[in-house]
Structures are given as C-alpha cells and as structure tokens.
Enzyme design. Structure first.
Site, PDB file in Angstrom:
ATOM      1  N   GLU A   1     -20.201 -26.996 -14.293  1.00 57.32           N
ATOM      2  CA  GLU A   1     -18.738 -26.966 -13.134  1.00 57.32           C
ATOM      3  C   GLU A   1     -18.773 -28.518 -12.865  1.00 57.32           C
ATOM      4  O   GLU A   1     -17.923 -28.874 -12.305  1.00 57.32           O
ATOM      5  CB  GLU A   1     -18.324 -25.993 -12.636  1.00 57.32           C
ATOM      6  CG  GLU A   1     -18.474 -24.821 -13.044  1.00 57.32           C
ATOM      7  CD  GLU A   1     -18.148 -23.529 -11.850  1.00 57.32           C
ATOM      8  OE1 GLU A   1     -17.601 -22.736 -12.105  1.00 57.32           O
ATOM      9  OE2 GLU A   1     -18.521 -23.887 -10.839  1.00 57.32           O
TER      10      GLU A   1
ATOM     11  N   THR B   1     -14.721 -21.539 -14.189  1.00 60.01           N
ATOM     12  CA  THR B   1     -15.058 -20.113 -14.783  1.00 60.01           C
ATOM     13  C   THR B   1     -15.240 -18.914 -13.199  1.00 60.01           C
ATOM     14  O   THR B   1     -14.661 -19.823 -12.274  1.00 60.01           O
ATOM     15  CB  THR B   1     -16.643 -20.268 -14.858  1.00 60.01           C
ATOM     16  OG1 THR B   1     -16.799 -21.338 -16.104  1.00 60.01           O
ATOM     17  CG2 THR B   1     -17.281 -18.566 -15.148  1.00 60.01           C
ATOM     18  N   GLY B   2     -14.636 -18.088 -13.529  1.00 62.45           N
ATOM     19  CA  GLY B   2     -14.193 -16.958 -12.145  1.00 62.45           C
ATOM     20  C   GLY B   2     -13.354 -15.954 -12.508  1.00 62.45           C
ATOM     21  O   GLY B   2     -12.493 -16.349 -13.639  1.00 62.45           O
TER      22      GLY B   2
ATOM     23  N   GLY C   1     -11.927 -22.469  -9.034  1.00 57.02           N
ATOM     24  CA  GLY C   1     -11.598 -22.244  -8.091  1.00 57.02           C
ATOM     25  C   GLY C   1     -12.915 -22.405  -7.725  1.00 57.02           C
ATOM     26  O   GLY C   1     -13.672 -23.171  -8.039  1.00 57.02           O
TER      27      GLY C   1
END
Length: 225
Positions: A109, A34-35, A88
């Site tokens: 995550e 995610t990100g 990330g």
C-alpha cells in the site's frame, strides 16, 4: 414521527465506496488498495469498467477480486505514475496521517501510494481520531528481526504481539498496541530506520489528500489544505 435507523458499518462503507467513484480519472491507471471498504469499492468499479484501462493493486487479495470482475491489473513496474490511489485506513487524524496495515498489506500500500499523485482515503466515521494509536500499529518485519523489533517497540511503551500471519512479501507483522502517536511522521521515520523493518503502518510522510468519511449524516468530504 418514525426515526430512520442508523446505518450499519457495512452500509457506511458502501456509501463512501460509491462516493469514491467520482474521483476515478477516466482513461488513467487506477491504484486500488486493500480491505473491506476497498472490497466495496471494487464491486462498484464494475459499473464504470469502460473508464478504467487498468489498475495497480496493493495486494493479492484485491488483484484476484479485480481480475474476477474483468479488470486488467498491472505490475507496478509497468507504470511510471498513478493518477489516483483509493484505499481505506484503520485510523486517520485531522492532519490526514493514517495507521494502515490491519489487513496486512501495508508495504505494498505504501509503495503504490508513493507514486500516486492523489490519495483518496475511504473510511467510516469510527476511523477518524484526534490522536493515532488506539488501533494497534502494524510493523512488517523480516522474520529474523522480529524479536529485536519487538523489544524496541516495547521500549516505546507498546504492548507488542506477533500476528499469526504471513504477508504477500513473505514477512511477519508485529502489532504494537497502546501507543499515543502525537508525531506520526517522526515516529514513522524512526521505526523505518530500524534494521529488519520492511515498513511501519504509519502513513504520515505520504498521507491522504482527500478523506471521504461515511457518517450517519452521509458522506463528508475533507481535503488537505
């Protein structure tokens, strides 16, 4: 002689996202984080869609982006293991320990990372640090425990703020700034033991295996061990 302009942060993210395509295992389920850097990755994964039978995503945000591009996204309960997880980091040190959770997906995550054989971290050069803690450490908590966990983090010397945010799990996030984290695994174990903590955004017990770092000289590759 004309000097080339320095690459923007967005361009560095795009570079490392492209480099990560080389780590995708053909025919295997891919773990996707995610990100903003992962957003760049997802957009470029569409070029090799035929090599990826399905993905497991760490957030609703990434799931929606993947599905919009035609990828099949599985619930993690449908898979036994993941070959490669690409995500990330908000910070990463020389021992491949990370702070994650700036986007609020730290628990999912960490769950996806836990069943992945290889964790590839993609980041721009600003995320590489000698000592973790310049970026505020996120801690996902059960809402009723927020005040007590805040008090415990402050006892460690942190300046703690409750984020105006609700996670995909319906929980709260405390951001602990001002820590100098010289024993990431020890602190991860300690905070995770506090009643009411869902998880802390330290990824040290299960850190990255590969770091693809976007720099002004291009993508640099670092591997654990």
């Amino acid at each position: 002689m004309t000097q080339s302009r320095p690459l923007s942060q967005s361009e560095l993210k795009r570079l490392v996202a492209r480099a990560a395509l080389d780590y995708v295992e053909s025919g295997a389920v891919l773990g996707v984080g995610t990100g903003s850097t992962v957003d760049q990755l997802i957009d470029q994964l569409s070029e090799i869609r035929d090599r990826i039978p399905a993905c497991v995503s760490s957030s609703e945000r990434s799931t929606k982006r993947l599905e919009a591009l035609g990828f099949k996204v599985l619930d993690m309960n449908e898979v036994d293991s993941i070959g490669v997880y690409i995500d990330g980091a908000d910070e990463i040190d020389g021992h491949f320990a990370m702070i994650k959770g700036g986007g609020g997906a730290l628990t999912r995550e960490k769950i996806v990372a836990s069943i992945s054989r290889r964790f590839v971290c993609i980041a721009d050069a600003s995320k590489k640090v000698d000592v973790l803690g310049r970026f505020p450490l996120p801690v996902e908590v059960i809402p009723m425990a927020a005040r007590e966990i805040k008090r415990r983090l402050e006892a460690l010397g942190a300046d703690v703020k409750l984020r105006d945010f609700v996670t995909d799990n319906g929980c709260s996030i405390l951001d602990a700034a001002g820590l100098e984290i010289r024993d990431p695994q020890g602190l991860e174990t300690e905070i995770n033991s506090w009643p009411g903590v869902v998880t802390v955004g330290l990824f040290a017990a299960r850190g990255a295996d590969v770091l693809l770092l976007g720099t002004s000289e291009g993508v640099k590759t670092f591997k654990r061990g």
